[in-house]
Design a protein around this motif. Structure first.
Motif, PDB file in Angstrom:
ATOM      1  N   ILE A  25       0.873  -1.171   0.000  1.00  0.00           N
ATOM      2  CA  ILE A  25       0.000   0.000   0.000  1.00  0.00           C
ATOM      3  C   ILE A  25       0.906   1.216   0.000  1.00  0.00           C
ATOM      4  CG2 ILE A  25      -1.660   1.334   1.368  1.00  0.00           C
ATOM      5  CD1 ILE A  25      -2.752  -1.366   2.375  1.00  0.00           C
ATOM      6  N   THR A  26       0.571   2.211  -0.817  1.00  0.00           N
ATOM      7  CA  THR A  26       1.398   3.411  -0.929  1.00  0.00           C
ATOM      8  C   THR A  26       0.612   4.639  -0.491  1.00  0.00           C
ATOM      9  OG1 THR A  26       2.654   2.463  -2.773  1.00  0.00           O
ATOM     10  CG2 THR A  26       2.739   4.852  -2.510  1.00  0.00           C
ATOM     11  N   ILE A  27       1.244   5.466   0.329  1.00  0.00           N
ATOM     12  CA  ILE A  27       0.619   6.705   0.782  1.00  0.00           C
ATOM     13  C   ILE A  27       1.537   7.884   0.473  1.00  0.00           C
ATOM     14  CG2 ILE A  27      -0.698   5.575   2.613  1.00  0.00           C
ATOM     15  CD1 ILE A  27       1.399   6.566   4.617  1.00  0.00           C
ATOM     16  N   TRP A  28       0.945   9.073   0.429  1.00  0.00           N
ATOM     17  CA  TRP A  28       1.726  10.297   0.292  1.00  0.00           C
ATOM     18  C   TRP A  28       2.284  10.671   1.655  1.00  0.00           C
ATOM     19  CZ3 TRP A  28       3.222  12.065  -4.198  1.00  0.00           C
ATOM     20  CH2 TRP A  28       2.433  11.845  -5.336  1.00  0.00           C
ATOM     21  N   GLY A  29       3.572  10.968   1.709  1.00  0.00           N
ATOM     22  CA  GLY A  29       4.195  11.383   2.956  1.00  0.00           C
ATOM     23  C   GLY A  29       4.785  12.771   2.841  1.00  0.00           C
ATOM     24  N   SER A  30       5.384  13.219   3.919  1.00  0.00           N
ATOM     25  CA  SER A  30       6.037  14.529   3.923  1.00  0.00           C
ATOM     26  C   SER A  30       7.497  14.338   3.535  1.00  0.00           C
ATOM     27  CB  SER A  30       5.893  15.180   5.299  1.00  0.00           C
ATOM     28  OG  SER A  30       6.410  14.323   6.318  1.00  0.00           O
ATOM     29  N   ASN A  31       8.388  14.388   4.496  1.00  0.00           N
ATOM     30  CA  ASN A  31       9.813  14.229   4.211  1.00  0.00           C
ATOM     31  C   ASN A  31      10.323  12.901   4.764  1.00  0.00           C
ATOM     32  OD1 ASN A  31      10.884  14.792   7.092  1.00  0.00           O
ATOM     33  ND2 ASN A  31       9.547  16.541   6.669  1.00  0.00           N
ATOM     34  N   ALA A  32      11.488  12.499   4.298  1.00  0.00           N
ATOM     35  CA  ALA A  32      12.034  11.196   4.683  1.00  0.00           C
ATOM     36  C   ALA A  32      12.336  11.124   6.178  1.00  0.00           C
ATOM     37  CB  ALA A  32      13.294  10.904   3.872  1.00  0.00           C
ATOM     38  N   GLU A  33      12.914  12.179   6.739  1.00  0.00           N
ATOM     39  CA  GLU A  33      13.333  12.143   8.142  1.00  0.00           C
ATOM     40  C   GLU A  33      12.157  11.873   9.076  1.00  0.00           C
ATOM     41  OE1 GLU A  33      15.669  14.916  11.474  1.00  0.00           O
ATOM     42  OE2 GLU A  33      15.247  15.708   9.465  1.00  0.00           O
ATOM     43  N   ASP A  34      11.073  12.634   8.919  1.00  0.00           N
ATOM     44  CA  ASP A  34       9.923  12.469   9.811  1.00  0.00           C
ATOM     45  C   ASP A  34       9.214  11.137   9.567  1.00  0.00           C
ATOM     46  OD1 ASP A  34      10.523  14.954  10.776  1.00  0.00           O
ATOM     47  OD2 ASP A  34       8.874  15.991   9.765  1.00  0.00           O
ATOM     48  N   ALA A  81       6.897  19.643   4.558  1.00  0.00           N
ATOM     49  CA  ALA A  81       6.882  19.591   6.022  1.00  0.00           C
ATOM     50  C   ALA A  81       5.768  18.666   6.490  1.00  0.00           C
ATOM     51  CB  ALA A  81       6.675  20.988   6.595  1.00  0.00           C
ATOM     52  N   SER A  82       5.981  18.031   7.633  1.00  0.00           N
ATOM     53  CA  SER A  82       4.934  17.201   8.223  1.00  0.00           C
ATOM     54  C   SER A  82       3.808  18.078   8.742  1.00  0.00           C
ATOM     55  CB  SER A  82       5.502  16.358   9.369  1.00  0.00           C
ATOM     56  OG  SER A  82       6.426  15.408   8.883  1.00  0.00           O
ATOM     57  N   ASN A  83       2.605  17.523   8.747  1.00  0.00           N
ATOM     58  CA  ASN A  83       1.431  18.247   9.226  1.00  0.00           C
ATOM     59  C   ASN A  83       0.543  17.258   9.956  1.00  0.00           C
ATOM     60  OD1 ASN A  83      -0.838  19.742   9.690  1.00  0.00           O
ATOM     61  ND2 ASN A  83      -1.405  19.989   7.541  1.00  0.00           N
ATOM     62  N   ARG A  84       0.480  17.364  11.281  1.00  0.00           N
ATOM     63  CA  ARG A  84      -0.271  16.393  12.065  1.00  0.00           C
ATOM     64  C   ARG A  84      -1.728  16.787  12.258  1.00  0.00           C
ATOM     65  NH1 ARG A  84       3.610  14.416  16.918  1.00  0.00           N
ATOM     66  NH2 ARG A  84       1.680  13.437  17.592  1.00  0.00           N
ATOM     67  N   GLY A 119      -0.500  11.095  20.865  1.00  0.00           N
ATOM     68  CA  GLY A 119      -1.695  10.730  21.600  1.00  0.00           C
ATOM     69  C   GLY A 119      -2.343   9.493  20.998  1.00  0.00           C
ATOM     70  N   TYR A 120      -3.240   8.878  21.755  1.00  0.00           N
ATOM     71  CA  TYR A 120      -3.911   7.678  21.256  1.00  0.00           C
ATOM     72  C   TYR A 120      -5.206   7.456  22.024  1.00  0.00           C
ATOM     73  CZ  TYR A 120      -1.921   5.564  25.457  1.00  0.00           C
ATOM     74  OH  TYR A 120      -1.580   5.300  26.756  1.00  0.00           O
ATOM     75  N   ASN A 121      -6.077   6.665  21.429  1.00  0.00           N
ATOM     76  CA  ASN A 121      -7.282   6.167  22.084  1.00  0.00           C
ATOM     77  C   ASN A 121      -7.282   4.652  21.978  1.00  0.00           C
ATOM     78  OD1 ASN A 121      -8.482   8.639  22.831  1.00  0.00           O
ATOM     79  ND2 ASN A 121      -9.276   8.928  20.762  1.00  0.00           N
ATOM     80  N   LEU A 131      -5.877   0.265  19.159  1.00  0.00           N
ATOM     81  CA  LEU A 131      -5.286   1.517  19.613  1.00  0.00           C
ATOM     82  C   LEU A 131      -5.176   2.417  18.389  1.00  0.00           C
ATOM     83  CD1 LEU A 131      -2.121   1.870  21.829  1.00  0.00           C
ATOM     84  CD2 LEU A 131      -2.351   3.161  19.721  1.00  0.00           C
ATOM     85  N   TYR A 132      -5.670   3.647  18.505  1.00  0.00           N
ATOM     86  CA  TYR A 132      -5.636   4.582  17.380  1.00  0.00           C
ATOM     87  C   TYR A 132      -4.727   5.759  17.707  1.00  0.00           C
ATOM     88  CZ  TYR A 132      -9.731   2.088  15.640  1.00  0.00           C
ATOM     89  OH  TYR A 132     -10.585   1.114  15.188  1.00  0.00           O
ATOM     90  N   THR A 133      -3.831   6.058  16.785  1.00  0.00           N
ATOM     91  CA  THR A 133      -2.972   7.222  16.908  1.00  0.00           C
ATOM     92  C   THR A 133      -2.899   7.882  15.535  1.00  0.00           C
ATOM     93  OG1 THR A 133      -0.816   7.996  17.733  1.00  0.00           O
ATOM     94  CG2 THR A 133      -0.831   5.935  16.461  1.00  0.00           C
ATOM     95  N   GLN A 134      -1.982   8.819  15.353  1.00  0.00           N
ATOM     96  CA  GLN A 134      -1.794   9.473  14.058  1.00  0.00           C
ATOM     97  C   GLN A 134      -0.315   9.477  13.705  1.00  0.00           C
ATOM     98  OE1 GLN A 134      -4.108  13.044  15.469  1.00  0.00           O
ATOM     99  NE2 GLN A 134      -4.737  13.088  13.326  1.00  0.00           N
ATOM    100  N   ASP A 135      -0.039   9.364  12.402  1.00  0.00           N
ATOM    101  CA  ASP A 135       1.355   9.443  11.982  1.00  0.00           C
ATOM    102  C   ASP A 135       1.788  10.899  11.909  1.00  0.00           C
ATOM    103  OD1 ASP A 135       0.455  10.484   9.540  1.00  0.00           O
ATOM    104  OD2 ASP A 135       1.276   8.865   8.312  1.00  0.00           O
ATOM    105  N   ASN A 136       2.958  11.149  11.376  1.00  0.00           N
ATOM    106  CA  ASN A 136       3.504  12.505  11.344  1.00  0.00           C
ATOM    107  C   ASN A 136       2.746  13.432  10.405  1.00  0.00           C
ATOM    108  OD1 ASN A 136       4.898  10.535   9.536  1.00  0.00           O
ATOM    109  ND2 ASN A 136       5.745  12.389   8.633  1.00  0.00           N
ATOM    110  N   ASN A 137       1.799  12.892   9.641  1.00  0.00           N
ATOM    111  CA  ASN A 137       1.007  13.719   8.732  1.00  0.00           C
ATOM    112  C   ASN A 137      -0.483  13.684   9.042  1.00  0.00           C
ATOM    113  OD1 ASN A 137       3.119  14.742   6.973  1.00  0.00           O
ATOM    114  ND2 ASN A 137       3.388  12.601   6.398  1.00  0.00           N
ATOM    115  N   GLY A 138      -0.839  13.201  10.223  1.00  0.00           N
ATOM    116  CA  GLY A 138      -2.234  13.221  10.631  1.00  0.00           C
ATOM    117  C   GLY A 138      -3.054  12.042  10.159  1.00  0.00           C
TER     118      GLY A 138
END
Length: 204
Positions: A25-34, A81-84, A119-121, A131-138
């Protein structure tokens, strides 16, 4: 509500061909470091391949092993840039990604996310624990632990059996008792995993 007259079954449908599994599965990301910091350094997915995006060489294509040889890939670029903030939801978009974790690691995972500032629920989803959380891009990332040890090759059969039992029971959702009964009916171990108490609430 979806059309419940459409049958639910683990049997192969009458289709012109059948897929053999999930390749990637492929997703759009921000930068490699984050991206690497979240998926490799926090979630523990090895970075197994890095190369230019074959369709746009100005971007980099990262390949992560999610733990069973199935691959998550991410298009990244150092000028993004990452955007959460929460990712918009619309028809055709990805709602969330779900990855398996071991039930015995559940509390360690919660602690690691807290330490990393994510954060997580946590919810008891009836037939599994999430458990639900978010990656570096929300993007919502679900980390799911099975309540029972289900062989991969029989997962569809178990779920379809639990579905039939749920319908016969008149329940709105598949619950723990439906999964346990399905496993027993199929001759599989129905010993539950040791998981923490959690809300049966909905949403993230």
């Amino acid at each position: 509500m979806a059309d419940e007259s459409i049958p639910v079954s683990a049997e192969a449908p009458d289709s012109p061909f059948r897929t053999t599994g999930t390749d990637h599965i492929t997703i759009w990301g921000s930068n490699a470091e984050d991206t690497i910091a979240f998926y490799r350094d926090l979630l523990g997915m090895p970075l197994v391949l890095r190369q230019p995006n074959l369709d746009d060489p100005s971007q980099t294509h990262l390949f992560f092993d999610t733990g069973d040889g199935r691959i998550l890939t991410v298009f990244v670029s150092d000028d993004r840039a990452s955007n959460r903030g929460r990712v918009p939801t619309q028809t055709g978009s990805v709602h969330h990604l779900s990855f398996s974790i071991a039930a015995e690691d559940f509390e360690d995972v919660m602690e690691a996310l807290e330490d990393a500032g994510h954060g997580y629920n946590v919810f008891d989803r009836g037939i599994f624990f999430s458990l639900y959380t978010q990656d570096n891009n929300g993007l919502i990332v679900e980390l799911s632990a099975d309540k029972y040890d289900i062989p991969d090759e029989r997962r569809g059969e178990v779920l379809a059996t639990a579905q039939r039992i749920r319908e016969e029971d008149g329940a709105d959702f598949a619950e723990d008792r439906h999964m346990k009964q399905a496993l027993e009916e199929l001759g599989l171990d129905a010993e539950p995993a040791d998981l923490p108490d959690a809300s049966t609430g909905v949403g993230y």
